[in-house]
Design a protein around this motif. Structure first.
Motif, PDB file in Angstrom:
ATOM      1  N   ASP A 181      22.093  17.525 -84.576  1.00 14.46           N
ATOM      2  CA  ASP A 181      23.067  18.304 -84.120  1.00 14.46           C
ATOM      3  C   ASP A 181      24.735  18.134 -83.640  1.00 14.46           C
ATOM      4  N   GLN A 182      24.514  16.978 -84.106  1.00 16.52           N
ATOM      5  CA  GLN A 182      26.132  16.063 -83.606  1.00 16.52           C
ATOM      6  C   GLN A 182      26.672  15.543 -85.142  1.00 16.52           C
ATOM      7  N   PRO A 205      26.148  28.930 -95.758  1.00 17.81           N
ATOM      8  CA  PRO A 205      25.180  29.737 -95.472  1.00 17.81           C
ATOM      9  C   PRO A 205      23.979  29.213 -96.118  1.00 17.81           C
ATOM     10  N   ARG A 206      22.898  29.333 -95.675  1.00 17.45           N
ATOM     11  CA  ARG A 206      21.073  29.348 -95.726  1.00 17.45           C
ATOM     12  C   ARG A 206      20.968  30.071 -96.895  1.00 17.45           C
ATOM     13  N   GLU A 207      21.114  30.895 -97.973  1.00 16.65           N
ATOM     14  CA  GLU A 207      20.663  30.702 -99.056  1.00 16.65           C
ATOM     15  C   GLU A 207      21.280  30.391 -99.809  1.00 16.65           C
ATOM     16  N   HIS A 208      22.808  29.808 -99.532  1.00 14.38           N
ATOM     17  CA  HIS A 208      22.931  29.526-101.121  1.00 14.38           C
ATOM     18  C   HIS A 208      23.395  28.310-101.379  1.00 14.38           C
ATOM     19  N   LEU A 209      22.756  26.909 -99.525  1.00 12.58           N
ATOM     20  CA  LEU A 209      22.678  25.268 -99.459  1.00 12.58           C
ATOM     21  C   LEU A 209      21.022  25.450 -99.919  1.00 12.58           C
ATOM     22  N   LYS A 210      19.967  26.174 -99.828  1.00 13.60           N
ATOM     23  CA  LYS A 210      18.631  26.811-100.111  1.00 13.60           C
ATOM     24  C   LYS A 210      18.753  26.447-101.764  1.00 13.60           C
ATOM     25  N   GLU A 211      19.540  27.366-102.436  1.00 12.16           N
ATOM     26  CA  GLU A 211      19.917  27.188-103.646  1.00 12.16           C
ATOM     27  C   GLU A 211      20.237  26.008-104.011  1.00 12.16           C
ATOM     28  N   MET A 212      21.295  25.440-103.917  1.00 11.94           N
ATOM     29  CA  MET A 212      22.209  24.606-104.297  1.00 11.94           C
ATOM     30  C   MET A 212      20.766  23.105-103.993  1.00 11.94           C
ATOM     31  N   GLY A 213      19.811  22.841-103.152  1.00 14.52           N
ATOM     32  CA  GLY A 213      19.217  21.961-103.261  1.00 14.52           C
ATOM     33  C   GLY A 213      19.424  20.904-102.343  1.00 14.52           C
ATOM     34  N   ILE A 214      20.329  22.156-100.700  1.00 15.92           N
ATOM     35  CA  ILE A 214      20.683  21.148 -99.447  1.00 15.92           C
ATOM     36  C   ILE A 214      20.035  21.316 -98.099  1.00 15.92           C
ATOM     37  N   LYS A 215      19.185  20.415 -97.673  1.00 18.78           N
ATOM     38  CA  LYS A 215      19.071  21.113 -96.513  1.00 18.78           C
ATOM     39  C   LYS A 215      19.452  21.577 -95.669  1.00 18.78           C
ATOM     40  N   VAL A 216      19.429  22.874 -94.742  1.00 15.99           N
ATOM     41  CA  VAL A 216      20.184  23.300 -94.110  1.00 15.99           C
ATOM     42  C   VAL A 216      20.483  22.608 -92.701  1.00 15.99           C
ATOM     43  N   GLU A 217      21.006  21.947 -92.031  1.00 17.56           N
ATOM     44  CA  GLU A 217      21.553  22.025 -90.752  1.00 17.56           C
ATOM     45  C   GLU A 217      22.057  23.093 -89.978  1.00 17.56           C
ATOM     46  N   VAL A 268      34.219  28.421 -86.560  1.00 18.69           N
ATOM     47  CA  VAL A 268      34.601  27.444 -85.490  1.00 18.69           C
ATOM     48  C   VAL A 268      35.216  28.154 -84.549  1.00 18.69           C
ATOM     49  N   ASP A 269      35.637  28.138 -83.288  1.00 20.39           N
ATOM     50  CA  ASP A 269      35.599  28.567 -82.396  1.00 20.39           C
ATOM     51  C   ASP A 269      36.780  28.398 -82.034  1.00 20.39           C
ATOM     52  N   PRO A 270      37.658  28.760 -81.260  1.00 18.08           N
ATOM     53  CA  PRO A 270      39.086  28.713 -80.756  1.00 18.08           C
ATOM     54  C   PRO A 270      39.594  27.567 -80.310  1.00 18.08           C
ATOM     55  N   TRP A 271      38.563  26.659 -80.035  1.00 16.29           N
ATOM     56  CA  TRP A 271      38.827  25.754 -80.261  1.00 16.29           C
ATOM     57  C   TRP A 271      39.161  24.244 -81.547  1.00 16.29           C
ATOM     58  N   LEU A 272      38.866  25.050 -82.644  1.00 14.20           N
ATOM     59  CA  LEU A 272      38.357  24.693 -83.652  1.00 14.20           C
ATOM     60  C   LEU A 272      37.173  23.723 -84.393  1.00 14.20           C
ATOM     61  N   ARG A 273      36.302  23.915 -82.914  1.00 13.02           N
ATOM     62  CA  ARG A 273      34.778  23.174 -83.032  1.00 13.02           C
ATOM     63  C   ARG A 273      34.238  24.342 -83.974  1.00 13.02           C
ATOM     64  N   VAL A 274      33.418  22.924 -84.955  1.00 10.42           N
ATOM     65  CA  VAL A 274      32.368  24.200 -85.462  1.00 10.42           C
ATOM     66  C   VAL A 274      31.036  23.889 -84.675  1.00 10.42           C
ATOM     67  N   HIS A 275      30.364  25.818 -84.809  1.00  8.97           N
ATOM     68  CA  HIS A 275      30.079  26.315 -83.740  1.00  8.97           C
ATOM     69  C   HIS A 275      28.390  25.428 -84.546  1.00  8.97           C
ATOM     70  N   GLY A 276      27.864  24.968 -83.035  1.00 13.98           N
ATOM     71  CA  GLY A 276      26.039  24.265 -83.380  1.00 13.98           C
ATOM     72  C   GLY A 276      26.645  23.235 -83.819  1.00 13.98           C
ATOM     73  N   VAL A 277      27.831  22.453 -83.561  1.00  9.81           N
ATOM     74  CA  VAL A 277      27.919  21.237 -83.856  1.00  9.81           C
ATOM     75  C   VAL A 277      28.540  20.422 -83.606  1.00  9.81           C
ATOM     76  N   GLN A 278      28.193  19.827 -82.543  1.00 13.17           N
ATOM     77  CA  GLN A 278      28.899  18.842 -81.665  1.00 13.17           C
ATOM     78  C   GLN A 278      29.542  17.819 -81.945  1.00 13.17           C
TER      79      GLN A 278
END
Length: 623
Positions: A286-287, A329-341, A570-580
């Motif tokens: 998650d980083q 989006p989880r469902e769209h990534l799964k549809e594309m065959g991409i591992k959801v991080e 992203v949060d108000p500091w423009l950091r992606v939620h859930g990823v450091q």
């Protein structure tokens, strides 16, 4: 030869004459500019290749050298102890991008990504192939290299709404210092000390040439309707008509890379890699730890970030890169065959300024006569003095903001962009139709009007659309184009506002100054709409659905919001939620689109975000 020279300067850039014309400009500008000294940082691809066999580290990696990425690269490299890598998919902007009058010639060139939207049943119906196209810059400077250069910040309500939605620090009063930080305005601008800066990198000036008196007559008509004509926009006034400022100086475009990177192009702690495509963000626990890059020779390398990866690829490129990296989006990534991080609403909340191309004013201009030497005269005036027809964008600097439901309102709902199409200049009319993607049937109508009278098209732009679209992947391959669903007019209220704007444009015809000069209301006829009673609501709605396009202001696909806002990325500091250590800095973070052209707010966002980063890491480095 004389028939070729009689073309308007903009249209004359097509074909063999256009090639020769651009060569003339490049040659003479080179002679006048001290051997054409390159204003951009050198390409460090060779350096990266020399290090490909060992780990490559930078403190910060910025993906995208556009309007936001160029700002961030300059500001972060101000800290001499930090190393910064800027990765840009394009190359340096070509010489033709410097010439304002060539702006419509830039769509479709190598510096343009050019995406075709997904077809809609109720929009873009009389565009080529029944679809609108979106153009965005692929060069250092990004879309600031191919835009119309208008510098408009939006209004107080825009940013206060961001703050009210939970985005701490983004109210109008809190973002104003960052607009001022970027600006290098003339010292004599009204309200300068309160609203404008003079010490920033970005040169902002008036367009120094008007092709026709129609702009001044329009301002008089607006005054006679009781509406304001402020000395300057971006100050305390948000409605009325005025001549807007642009990002230009001495008759030449000032793109963001030239403004921000040019003066520091030899800074040793900033490396710029050009013609390179970032394929994926490297994620570990998650980083964000780096990026995978395909260099211009096809070689793939991984570059590691010791502090942060910053995505500044724009409202189309940013969601694509996040999603192919497993953030979306989880469902769209799964549809594309991409591992959801990380499951986030990436690509959603897409907003754009849809623009109706149907309205304008027309008049007989007896002074506008064909001149065989017009092209050469204009070229000489431009190259020797930085003035004349080539130093402007066909009247686009005349801009209006009104609320079509309440003309007395202090906040607008619609923006008008002027576009001057002079009689006899048929090539410019052709070029206008081509630039906006009109089909052959509508193109012929525009050209036929140009044979009869001068026209000032009043491109009617919906400022705060309720309809929201989405960017989706076409595949898991980073090199494939995305699918763009603009969803124009999904909400009926959007189309109703554009139709309501007819009343304002028609009211201009009844002003004393327009009557004195026989200036008439004009609308582009759409043959498909002939079955409707002329000038009824149904007729105008048909016109809107057929000949509305875009002025290329997509935003919102990585929406900013607090952690409890399920719509945000992203949060108000423009950091992606859930990823450091992963941040987004570009127009995609806007929660709602601003009320005006979006380049200035994008630059502001990058200025403010750069301070966020400095505050975090400078404090940490001192520990």
């Amino acid at each position: 030869m004389e028939s070729c020279l009689a073309q308007g300067c903009t249209g004359a850039t097509e074909g063999a004459l256009g090639s020769l014309f651009l060569q003339l400009i490049q040659t003479l500008m080179s002679a006048r500019c001290s051997l054409n000294k390159d204003p951009y940082p050198a390409d460090q691809t060779t350096y990266i290749l020399s290090k490909a066999s060992e780990p490559i580290h930078y403190d910060f990696i910025i993906v995208g050298g556009g309007s936001a990425g160029s700002v961030a690269a300059r500001r972060l490299s101000e800290v001499g102890e930090w190393s910064v890598l800027l990765v840009e998919a394009g190359e340096n902007p070509s010489a033709s991008t410097d010439v304002p009058a060539l702006v419509m010639d830039l769509l479709g060139i190598p510096e343009d990504w050019e995406n075709e939207l997904e077809a809609q049943a109720g929009a873009c119906l009389s565009m080529k192939n029944g679809r609108c196209s979106w153009h965005r810059g692929k060069a250092l400077g990004g879309s600031s290299t191919i835009s119309a250069m208008l510098y408009l910040t939006g209004n107080k309500r825009d940013f206060d709404a961001w703050a009210t939605a939970g985005n701490e620090g983004w109210s109008h009063d809190e973002v104003l210092p960052y607009f001022k930080k970027s600006q290098q305005m003339p010292p004599d601008v009204p309200w300068s000390s309160r609203f404008f800066g003079q010490d920033g990198p970005l040169l902002i000036r008036n367009f120094n040439f008007s092709e026709s008196a129609i702009q001044d007559l329009l301002l008089q008509a607006v005054q006679q309707l009781g509406l304001p004509t402020p000395d300057v926009f971006n100050g305390p006034h948000f409605t009325g008509f005025a001549k807007a400022h642009g990002t230009l100086a001495d008759g030449k475009r000032v793109n963001t890379a030239k403004a921000y990177l040019g003066p520091i192009k030899d800074r040793t702690n900033l490396h710029v890699v050009k013609g390179a495509h970032v394929d994926r963000i490297v994620l570990e626990n998650d980083q964000a730890t780096g990026v995978e890059v395909t260099l211009k020779n096809g070689q793939k390398v991984t570059v590691q970030a010791k502090k942060e990866v910053i995505i500044s690829a724009g409202s189309i490129g940013t969601p694509q890169l996040l999603m192919v990296s497993g953030i979306g989006p989880r469902e769209h990534l799964k549809e594309m065959g991409i591992k959801v991080e990380v499951d986030l609403p990436v690509g959603q909340n897409l907003q754009d300024h849809v623009t109706w191309l149907g309205l304008g004013i027309s008049y007989n201009n007896d002074t506008n006569l064909p001149r065989p030497m017009k092209l050469l005269d204009a070229a000489y005036e431009y190259l020797m003095h930085g003035r004349g027809e080539l130093s402007t964008v066909g009247g686009v600097d005349i801009v209006g903001f009104i609320d079509v439901l309440n003309w007395a309102s202090v906040y607008p709902s619609v923006q008008f962009h002027g576009m001057y199409l002079p009689r006899h200049d048929l090539s410019r009319a052709e070029f206008f139709a081509k630039a906006f993607g009109l089909n052959d049937e509508i193109r012929r109508e525009v050209v036929e009007q140009a044979k009869q009278r001068d026209t000032l098209q009043l491109l009617t732009t919906l400022l705060n659309p309720k309809s929201v679209g989405e960017v989706r992947l076409r595949s898991s391959e980073p090199g494939d184009s995305v699918r763009i669903f603009a969803n124009y007019f999904a909400e009926q209220s959007d189309i109703d506002l554009l139709v309501k704007s007819v009343e304002f444009v028609k009211a201009l015809e009844d002003t004393p100054v327009f009557k004195e000069h026989n200036i008439k209301f004009y609308h582009t006829k759409v043959p498909t709409c002939a079955d409707y009673q002329p000038e009824t609501k149904e007729y105008w709605e048909c016109s809107v659905r057929h000949i509305s396009g875009t002025i290329h202001h997509p935003v919102g696909t990585a929406r900013m919001g607090p952690s409890n806002d399920q719509r945000s990325v992203v949060d108000p500091w423009l950091r992606v939620h859930g990823v450091q250590n992963l941040r987004v800095i570009d127009a995609s973070v806007m929660p709602t689109i601003t009320s005006g052209n979006t380049n200035a707010p994008t630059i502001m966002i990058a200025e403010k975000a750069s301070d966020f980063i400095k505050e975090r890491w400078m404090a940490k480095d001192e520990l």
